[in-house]
Write a protein that holds these residues in place. Structure first.
Motif, PDB file in Angstrom:
ATOM      1  N   ARG A  59       0.828  -1.200   0.000  1.00 56.55           N
ATOM      2  CA  ARG A  59       0.000   0.000   0.000  1.00 56.55           C
ATOM      3  C   ARG A  59       0.864   1.252   0.000  1.00 56.55           C
ATOM      4  NH1 ARG A  59      -4.220   2.288  -2.077  1.00 56.55           N
ATOM      5  NH2 ARG A  59      -5.060   3.972  -0.801  1.00 56.55           N
ATOM      6  N   LEU A  63       1.223   4.538  -2.746  1.00 51.80           N
ATOM      7  CA  LEU A  63       1.000   5.938  -2.359  1.00 51.80           C
ATOM      8  C   LEU A  63       2.186   6.835  -2.680  1.00 51.80           C
ATOM      9  CD1 LEU A  63      -0.701   5.349   1.120  1.00 51.80           C
ATOM     10  CD2 LEU A  63      -1.807   6.298  -0.918  1.00 51.80           C
ATOM     11  N   ALA A 307     -10.497   9.528   5.231  1.00 49.03           N
ATOM     12  CA  ALA A 307     -10.095   8.260   4.622  1.00 49.03           C
ATOM     13  C   ALA A 307     -10.820   7.110   5.297  1.00 49.03           C
ATOM     14  CB  ALA A 307      -8.584   8.072   4.734  1.00 49.03           C
ATOM     15  N   LEU A 309     -10.762   3.567   6.757  1.00 49.98           N
ATOM     16  CA  LEU A 309      -9.668   2.765   7.319  1.00 49.98           C
ATOM     17  C   LEU A 309     -10.111   1.384   7.773  1.00 49.98           C
ATOM     18  CD1 LEU A 309      -7.899   5.456   9.527  1.00 49.98           C
ATOM     19  CD2 LEU A 309      -7.480   4.893   7.135  1.00 49.98           C
ATOM     20  N   TRP A 328      -5.929  -0.361   2.645  1.00 49.77           N
ATOM     21  CA  TRP A 328      -6.725   0.832   2.417  1.00 49.77           C
ATOM     22  C   TRP A 328      -5.939   2.113   2.710  1.00 49.77           C
ATOM     23  CZ3 TRP A 328     -12.232  -0.460   4.711  1.00 49.77           C
ATOM     24  CH2 TRP A 328     -12.811  -1.458   3.914  1.00 49.77           C
ATOM     25  N   ALA A 329      -4.989   2.022   3.622  1.00 44.95           N
ATOM     26  CA  ALA A 329      -4.146   3.176   3.952  1.00 44.95           C
ATOM     27  C   ALA A 329      -2.915   2.646   4.682  1.00 44.95           C
ATOM     28  CB  ALA A 329      -4.894   4.194   4.814  1.00 44.95           C
ATOM     29  N   CYS A 331      -0.989   2.860   7.831  1.00 44.18           N
ATOM     30  CA  CYS A 331      -1.268   3.339   9.183  1.00 44.18           C
ATOM     31  C   CYS A 331      -0.070   3.084  10.083  1.00 44.18           C
ATOM     32  CB  CYS A 331      -2.494   2.643   9.769  1.00 44.18           C
ATOM     33  SG  CYS A 331      -4.004   2.941   8.832  1.00 44.18           S
ATOM     34  N   LEU A 360      -1.327   8.758   9.857  1.00 45.32           N
ATOM     35  CA  LEU A 360      -1.975   8.282   8.639  1.00 45.32           C
ATOM     36  C   LEU A 360      -1.225   8.752   7.400  1.00 45.32           C
ATOM     37  CD1 LEU A 360      -4.515   6.679   7.901  1.00 45.32           C
ATOM     38  CD2 LEU A 360      -5.743   8.834   7.746  1.00 45.32           C
ATOM     39  N   ALA A 362      -2.645   8.348   3.737  1.00 41.77           N
ATOM     40  CA  ALA A 362      -3.765   7.816   2.960  1.00 41.77           C
ATOM     41  C   ALA A 362      -3.849   8.393   1.561  1.00 41.77           C
ATOM     42  CB  ALA A 362      -5.082   8.085   3.693  1.00 41.77           C
ATOM     43  N   ARG A 363      -3.164   9.536   1.325  1.00 42.68           N
ATOM     44  CA  ARG A 363      -3.223  10.168   0.005  1.00 42.68           C
ATOM     45  C   ARG A 363      -1.811  10.525  -0.435  1.00 42.68           C
ATOM     46  NH1 ARG A 363      -6.948  13.062   3.104  1.00 42.68           N
ATOM     47  NH2 ARG A 363      -9.142  12.542   2.705  1.00 42.68           N
TER      48      ARG A 363
END
Length: 1572
Positions: A59, A63, A307, A309, A328-329, A331, A360, A362-363
């Protein structure tokens, strides 16, 4: 695998693409396709969960720009943890759902789509009808961006149009959506983005339901502010008129709004909300209690910073838990509380029960942002953590820097609002006073709270009560009170109960359809039936004949009361059930108070046993045995033999017979009776004296207990008493001689002593005696192993014992040492200062009058050191005097104490300190010691922090050695140094230095602040450190008022010596005094085995049960209080005391809890509480129970009394608690009457909401697993234990669940024992008219219980539950050896690595955090194996023998000729030959069949094997047999089961060894007692 995935996804694409436009078909096919995709992604999630580290790395690579980081370690080094990230949108935008999106989600990473698929799959699995077309209503307002609903991928779910959510006005949008929801009656799901939106929509329903009903009837949408006209017309076109639905809406709203949601949508299954934590949790609670009552709430997703999670895969659990999806992210987590140099940990490095701050990524471009969320890890699914949100870091109140989290403030506010009955907190705002300016007044900075409430308008003090008992006045004509108020009715005999039943009263009849009906119940004049009215039935059918009654149960003990939706509306003690008829039907009733229940139950039980024998005429009084004794007492006091005595003499006589009763209460009773009988005067006749005594001295709760066990309902015979002692009190080996001894000791009447009868007065005296105290008498003397090393014990320690008051103004006095030593203190601090006359003095206060000569203190210690305890005394010397006076102090110690001083040098070859047994009668000196190379008469040593803080406080710092910039030094004389042997004081550096270099005779002292910091940051390391070394914790110098710290905070970390200010009473000293009472008050208490063993895992901050061991449940019923004193200094309420009892559990964080009873209003000195409380205990060896009695007052609750007792010292059964004052002094005759029962928590997994009446739900069994250490060879060994661990859990929980089910079907609680179950079944058959019988073939090794002929359904269910219990017990007995062996092998194989563990870790290159985690995981795994083995063996011990509790088997069991495991399991006895056990009626039993088993159960004497009959029987013709208690035959049957179990089991020797090592004695005994 990829081709299969691709093929399936392509098939889904094709299906979606070719679906026709038929709505129902399109919905069905879309739902099927989405569910298939969801199921496939769930399988993919399972695969991702097997290696979360790899999933997170993948993941992260998606990103980051290509080539920017080589992995998570490099990423974390390049990018520091940033500031809080933006919250973002609460939900993602709704993307167009095209066919390729399903194909992409099978291997791509689209959290929004994948989360929605998981939601749909989970929702359908829990609620099969939830995905019906147009079966979901959405209440959500999102005008600026389209917020995705939970099921956005299946839009045909929703009956509310999407356009309604974009209305500019929030109120208008919610009203429009509500109207469309009302139009659809067949709703299955009600969804809201926020609970606040659902609350506001239902508030609109409350205020505007007439207009909504009109719109429904006409199919119109009326204009309203904020609703554009064009949009209104568009939406109105979607409405259809429905007059029937409008009429239904009007009817339901007219009934009220509690539970309105369930009534408007009868098929509704669940309420789905976007978030249910933080501030929204309050709205959820309000909805659950009012409009949405009875409906489950499901929060499917966890979002942070915009986001997605995590997802909630457990929709039926009340508290939401979220599985963090690894792809999903990315973490990271910061441990809470934050460290000085915070380092994040990843998903695979989290610990269950710990709290973490979320970091986080996430983006793209937003790296390592702090989300501001604090999460608690509640468990794991595969390797994926399961979390629950705790709070937001920014939501705290800090008007004075106190940083109170909002969750804590909200709980306190809810508790405060709960003081007003019926009030519900809807919303609140809390602001600091500085923001309000002058409007907040001129007071210091504070908070101002604005609240929105429901159910209450008046918040005045006049409306504030802590229970609802004052809301409705009692119905004087239809209730009965047990209170001691003169004008209230008093129940003190069976005749009075029947008299009350003849008058009748109103009860609520509960039906199986969740409805309750008020009926007037009355006993017929002929006392042959109970009738009720009004009723739709014929008057002859609305009755129950007494002869058809099988049993009368108290509490919620039938399926109707246990599972009924209305059961939460009334307490357990206000319910009772009448089991009647050949089909064992139940009449379930609810009374207005527990007093009414007691009257009906006592009367019915008497009539069931003696229906043809009329009791004494109501009003004539009392049993002849009691009356004759009271009359004889009166005759002795009648010196003039005139038949009268003066009132003053009568008052003194009653006070002598019932100590503690107030003179004013007795005088008032005499005046009342004289007025009622119209015989006023200064003298009292005999009959009036008898009546006064019976009314004043009869405690109804004890009389009710006597009636339960008495054969004739007025006194206990020897058989009755034996039954009470065995069944309720858990006593073992009770004989007739023992019962006769009790009767002779406590029965006041001569006739009763001669006949072996224990009447109500003798029974009351016995229950009040020390023999029935709640404190186990075994613990009144030294009962623990005293041969363990000194570091394995908690040691009672005093700080500043010479002070009589606070640390600043208090004066020193030698009596402080006398008091501390008399209480068993084994560690005393002595602070030595230069005295004015060349002699050292002791003081800790700057007051000039506070000095005590050191010589006098030593002389006192020589005299008092071993008066209370013979075990070693430790003198902690804090030296602040000069070297010459140090030499004088050393000479004084040697001369005065002589041989008592322990001066032997420590043995370098040893690894641990000597034991208290080896050091008996010796005095140890704790202090500094000169270095080995120093040959001078004095030298310099490092100063102790404690001494520096004390000198700083007393202003003596400038008189000592000046600071040179390095560690502060202190001159120490050789003479004083040579007195220090086993307790050499050294400074603490860190755990690694201590592990490598500290010697076992060296000990460290910690200030309260430093110890608290270490305990919070490194609890496991501190526990491990204290396994070998002594540590002492002393109070902070900031406690100038000599207040005390909480010793439990440091005991749970293994700190042996927590120094307390003995001169300051209060909660902390109560805990200390109660704790050290458990080992004969000798000052030493053995620590739990899990904190002593070299290899074991224990975290002091654990917030759940220990690994592999189910928790215990403490069932505590607070029945009544006796002779409660008035609070000191209280004068506002005169003589009125309105007490309530607060029960507190202190221990590890998972155990700490507090429950309170209702307030006993206008109760006088002897209140009736009759309230059941329940506590979950995860580590019993560290738990302490504290009773606190408080006076409920409007201004502030005032202290009345307290009592503190270790959990290990509790005795089960009916007990009296001797209350103590605030200073720990006994209060004469002041007690609490309680019932104690201890059971294992049914099943495994996490604990649920506590309470005996909680509804059981389906729950997935959770298994304790081992953890990876990072060393392949070790992990492979522990991996072999995975299956045995699951098998052990299944075996244990299956047996426990089967036992609980059998007990519940017998109408008993899980706290009941098996003997009570057999007695209950025997009672059913005894009172049966249809002659059912049940046989138990004792010739079988696992004997089946079979029905002979037709039997009622209830009895058939009981037999089925019995068979299930037999089979699960058989499986356990036959499988335990194999499982036990596998666990032993895995444990031994793991321990083989222990000695080489550090070498292996060095070889593997583990260091730092990875090394620490590997060590903790290794200790965790060993502890899991050991405790699972212990739990399995403990249950096997219960099934196979009581050897751990009784230490030997009776002779009869060794003479058995057949092996009958289950019969021994149930009955605890051996039979001499095989036979048939018949449960049923027999008119007579031939002498040839009167076996020992028969005698034990039926009181008939014979020694042959044969048929055991449970049921009615007549006298034996031509014989005069005697039963097992020596009484003639013919008395009514009273089954009694005694003896012990003899089932052989191969690990029995390990069981017995285990009971003394891994398990405490009380655990084995308590478990065995609770089973039998």
């Amino acid at each position: 695998m990829l081709p299969a995935v691709t093929a399936a996804a392509v098939a889904v694409v094709v299906v979606v693409a070719v679906v026709a436009a038929v709505p129902a078909l399109r919905h069905r096919l879309s739902r099927s396709a989405l569910r298939r995709a969801g199921a496939r992604y769930r399988r993919r999630l399972e695969l991702l969960g097997t290696d979360v580290r790899l999933s997170q790395e993948r993941r992260l690579r998606r990103l980051l720009p290509p080539g920017t980081a080589r992995g998570s370690e490099d990423f974390r080094e390049r990018h520091p943890v940033g500031q809080r990230c933006a919250d973002g949108a609460p939900g993602g935008q709704v993307p167009p759902l095209r066919p390729w999106a399903l194909l992409r989600c099978c291997w791509g990473a689209d959290p929004l789509l994948q989360g929605s698929l998981l939601y749909l799959d989970t929702l359908h699995a829990a609620f099969p009808r939830a995905l019906a077309p147009r079966g979901t209503a959405l209440l959500s307002w999102a005008p600026h961006h389209r917020c995705a609903p939970a099921g956005w991928s299946l839009p045909s779910l929703y009956c509310t149009p999407a356009e309604a959510g974009s209305v500019p006005s929030r109120a208008a949008a919610l009203r429009v959506q509500l109207l469309f929801a009302l139009q659809q009656r067949a709703l299955h799901v009600l969804e809201a983005a926020l609970p606040a939106e659902l609350l506001d929509a239902l508030a609109a329903l409350r205020s505007a339901w007439p207009e909504l009903a009109q719109d429904l009837a006409l199919g119109t949408l009326r204009p309203q502010p904020g609703l554009p006209e064009g949009l209104r017309v568009q939406l109105q076109a979607l409405l259809t008129p429905s007059a029937a639905r409008a009429a239904e809406l009007r009817a339901e709203c007219a009934r009220g709004f509690e539970g309105i949601v369930r009534r408007l949508w009868p098929q509704l299954e669940v309420v789905v909300v976007g978030t249910a934590h933080g501030t929204e949790q309050l709205y959820c609670d309000v909805l659950r209690q009012a409009e949405c009552k009875g409906l489950p709430f499901y929060c499917p997703f966890y979002r942070a910073a915009g986001a997605l999670l995590g997802v909630n895969l457990w929709p039926q659990e009340p508290a939401p838990r979220f599985l963090l999806c690894p792809d999903w992210a990315f973490c990271e987590f910061l441990p809470c509380p934050a460290e000085e140099e915070p380092q994040t940990v990843l998903l695979g490095e989290l610990w269950e029960g710990h709290e973490y701050g979320l970091v986080l990524t996430a983006r793209p471009g937003e790296y390592r942002c702090r989300a501001g969320e604090v999460l608690r890890v509640t468990g794991f699914h595969k390797q994926c953590p399961v979390v629950e949100p705790v709070r937001r870091e920014s939501q705290a109140l800090s008007v004075r820097g106190e940083s109170i989290p909002e969750e804590r403030f909200c709980r306190s506010l809810c508790r405060a609002v709960g003081m007003w009955p019926g009030a519900r907190l809807v919303d609140y705002v809390c602001v600091e006073s500085a923001l309000l300016g002058a409007s907040s007044g001129a007071s210091a900075p504070h908070y101002e709270v604005f609240v929105e409430l429901q159910g209450l308008r008046d918040l005045s003090e006049g409306q504030r009560y802590k229970d609802g008992s004052r809301q409705r006045p009692p119905q004087k004509k239809k209730t009965v009170s047990f209170s001691t108020m003169p004008n209230d009715r008093k129940i003190n005999s069976t005749a009075a109960c029947i008299s009350f039943m003849l008058e009748g009263c109103e009860l609520k009849k509960v039906r199986s359809n969740s409805r309750m009906y008020s009926r007037f119940f009355v006993l017929d004049a002929d006392m042959r039936s109970v009738r009720w009215e009004p009723s739709k039935k014929d008057s002859e059918k609305a009755k129950i004949e007494i002869k058809s009654v099988k049993e009368v149960r108290v509490g919620k003990k039938t399926p109707v009361l246990r599972s009924n939706g209305l059961s939460d509306q009334f307490p357990d003690e206000c319910a009772f059930s009448i089991i009647y008829g050949d089909n064992y039907e139940s009449l379930d009733l609810v009374a207005s108070s527990a007093d009414v229940v007691s009257a009906w139950v006592m009367g019915l039980r008497y009539l069931v046993s003696y229906g043809k024998h009329t009791p004494e005429v109501p009003g004539t009084g009392h049993p002849s045995l009691r009356t004759s004794w009271i009359s004889s007492v009166f005759d002795l006091a009648d010196l003039e033999k005139s038949g009268r005595i003066p009132v003053s003499r009568a008052v003194q006589l009653i006070k002598a017979l019932n100590p503690g009763m107030k003179t004013s209460t007795i005088e008032l009773k005499f005046k009342e009776l004289q007025k009622a009988s119209e015989r006023p005067g200064a003298e009292v006749p005999c009959d009036l004296f008898v009546e006064a005594y019976c009314e004043l001295c009869t405690r109804p709760e004890i009389f009710f207990l006597l009636v339960q066990f008495s054969s004739n309902k007025e006194y206990l015979g020897l058989k009755d008493l034996l039954m009470f002692l065995e069944v309720e009190q858990g006593m073992e080996g009770v004989t007739e001689e023992k019962c006769l001894e009790i009767v002779g000791k406590y029965e006041p009447s001569k006739e009763g002593r001669e006949k072996g009868y224990l009447a109500i007065d003798g029974f009351t005296r016995y229950l009040l005696s020390a023999d029935c105290s709640i404190f186990d008498p075994q613990h009144r003397k030294v009962c623990q192993d005293m041969a363990q090393p000194l570091s394995h014990y908690y040691i009672s320690s005093a700080h500043s014992a010479c002070l009589l008051e606070d640390n600043f103004w208090g004066r020193s006095d030698i009596s402080g040492y006398i008091s501390a030593l008399g209480l068993g203190c084994r560690s005393i601090e002595l602070v030595l200062w230069d005295g004015p006359e060349g002699e050292p003095v002791v003081y800790t206060s700057p007051s000039a009058a506070s000095c005590v000569p050191f010589r006098a203190v030593v002389g006192l210690i020589d005299q008092q050191a071993f008066t209370a305890s013979a075990y070693p005394l430790i003198l902690c010397l804090v030296v602040r005097c000069s070297a010459p006076q140090q030499r004088l102090a050393a000479q004084c110690l040697r001369k005065t104490l002589g041989e008592k001083l322990y001066l032997e040098p420590p043995n370098p070859a040893a690894s641990y300190l000597p034991s208290p047994e080896q050091l008996k009668g010796r005095i140890l000196i704790k202090g500094k010691k000169l270095p080995p190379g120093c040959e001078d008469s004095e030298g310099e040593v490092s100063d102790e922090e404690e001494g520096r803080e004390l000198a700083r406080r007393l202003g003596q710092e400038e008189r000592e050695v000046p600071d040179t910039g390095g560690p502060r030094r202190l001159r120490l004389s050789r003479e004083l140094s040579e007195l220090v042997s086993l307790c050499q004081a050294v400074p603490f550096q860190d755990f690694e230095s201590s592990r490598r270099g500290q010697r076992y005779w060296e000990m460290c002292s910690f200030s309260e602040v430093e110890a608290g910091r270490i305990a919070n940051e490194s609890p496991a390391e501190l526990v491990s450190y204290n396994k070998r070394f002594l540590s002492r914790v002393y109070p902070s110098p900031m406690r100038i008022d000599a207040s005390n710290m909480n010793p439990q905070d440091f005991w749970k970390c293994g700190c042996q010596m927590v120094a307390m200010n003995y001169q300051t009473p209060g909660l902390m000293m109560d805990l200390n005094a109660g704790w050290f009472r458990q080992n004969g008050a000798c000052g030493y208490v053995l620590r739990p085995a899990i904190m002593r063993e070299e290899v074991s895992y224990f975290s002091a901050n654990a917030k759940d049960s220990l690994p592999g061991v189910p928790a215990q449940l403490l069932h505590l019923k607070v029945i009544s209080g006796q002779n409660l004193p008035k609070p000191k200094g209280s004068g506002a309420k005169g003589e009125v005391v309105e007490p309530y009892v607060c029960a507190e559990i202190h221990g590890i964080p998972a155990d700490c809890a507090e429950h309170r009873t209702k307030t006993a209003l206008q109760s006088g000195d002897n209140p009736i509480f009759d309230e059941s409380l329940e506590f979950q205990i995860n580590l019993p060896e560290l738990a302490v129970l504290r009773f606190v009695v408080l006076d409920d007052d409007y201004i502030g609750d005032e202290f009345i009394a307290q009592y503190t007792i270790p959990f290990e010292c509790l005795q089960p059964g009916y007990r009296h608690v001797p209350l103590q004052s605030l200073a720990g002094e006994p209060l004469p005759h002041a007690t609490l009457f309680v019932h104690v029962a201890i059971t294992d928590r049914r099943g495994g997994g996490k604990g649920h909401r506590r309470g005996l009446s909680g509804r059981r739900g389906r729950r997935v069994r959770e298994y304790t697993s081992t953890k990876a250490t990072g060393i392949k060879a070790i992990d492979e060994v522990f991996r072999t234990a995975t299956q045995p661990l699951r098998e052990a859990t299944d075996l244990r929980e299956n047996v426990q669940n089967a036992l609980v089910s059998f007990k519940e079907l017998c109408g008993l609680t899980p706290a009941a024992n098996m003997k009570q179950c057999i007695l209950t079944v025997a009672a059913w058959l005894l009172h049966s008219d249809s002659s059912p019988s049940v046989t138990l073939n004792l010739a079988e090794k696992y004997p089946p219980m079979e029905a002979q002929g037709p039997i009622p359904d209830l009895l058939r269910k009981v037999l089925t539950a019995y068979e299930t219990m037999i089979q699960t017990s058989r499986t356990l007995i036959e499988s335990a050896d194999a499982v036990y062996s596998k666990l032993i092998q895995a444990q031994q194989a793991g321990m083989d690595f222990h000695k080489e563990l550090h070498r292996i870790e060095a070889k593997e290159g583990l260091r730092g955090r990875k090394l620490q985690k590997a060590l903790e995981s290794f200790a965790w795994n060993i502890t899991v194996l050991k405790l699972q083995r212990a739990a399995c063996l403990l249950l096997l011990l219960l099934l196979c023998s009581l050897a751990a509790a009784r230490q030997s088997l009776p002779e009869c069991c060794r003479q058995k000729t057949c092996s009958c495991h289950i019969y021994d399991l149930l009955h605890g006895m051996g039979n001499h030959a095989a036979g048939i056990l018949t449960l049923g009626k027999r008119k007579s039993v031939p002498p040839a069949f009167q076996s020992r088993l028969y005698r034990l159960l039926h009181s008939s004497g014979n020694h042959a094997a044969g048929i055991l009959t449970m049921g009615k029987r007549g006298e034996h013709p031509g014989t005069t047999c005697h039963d097992a208690w020596g009484c003639p035959m013919g008395a009514d049957m009273q089954p009694a089961l005694r003896g012990t179990d003899t089932s052989p089991a191969s690990p029995r020797d390990q069981c017995q060894e285990l009971s003394g090592k891994d398990l405490t004695k009380s655990q084995a005994q308590g478990a065995a007692k609770s089973f039998y």
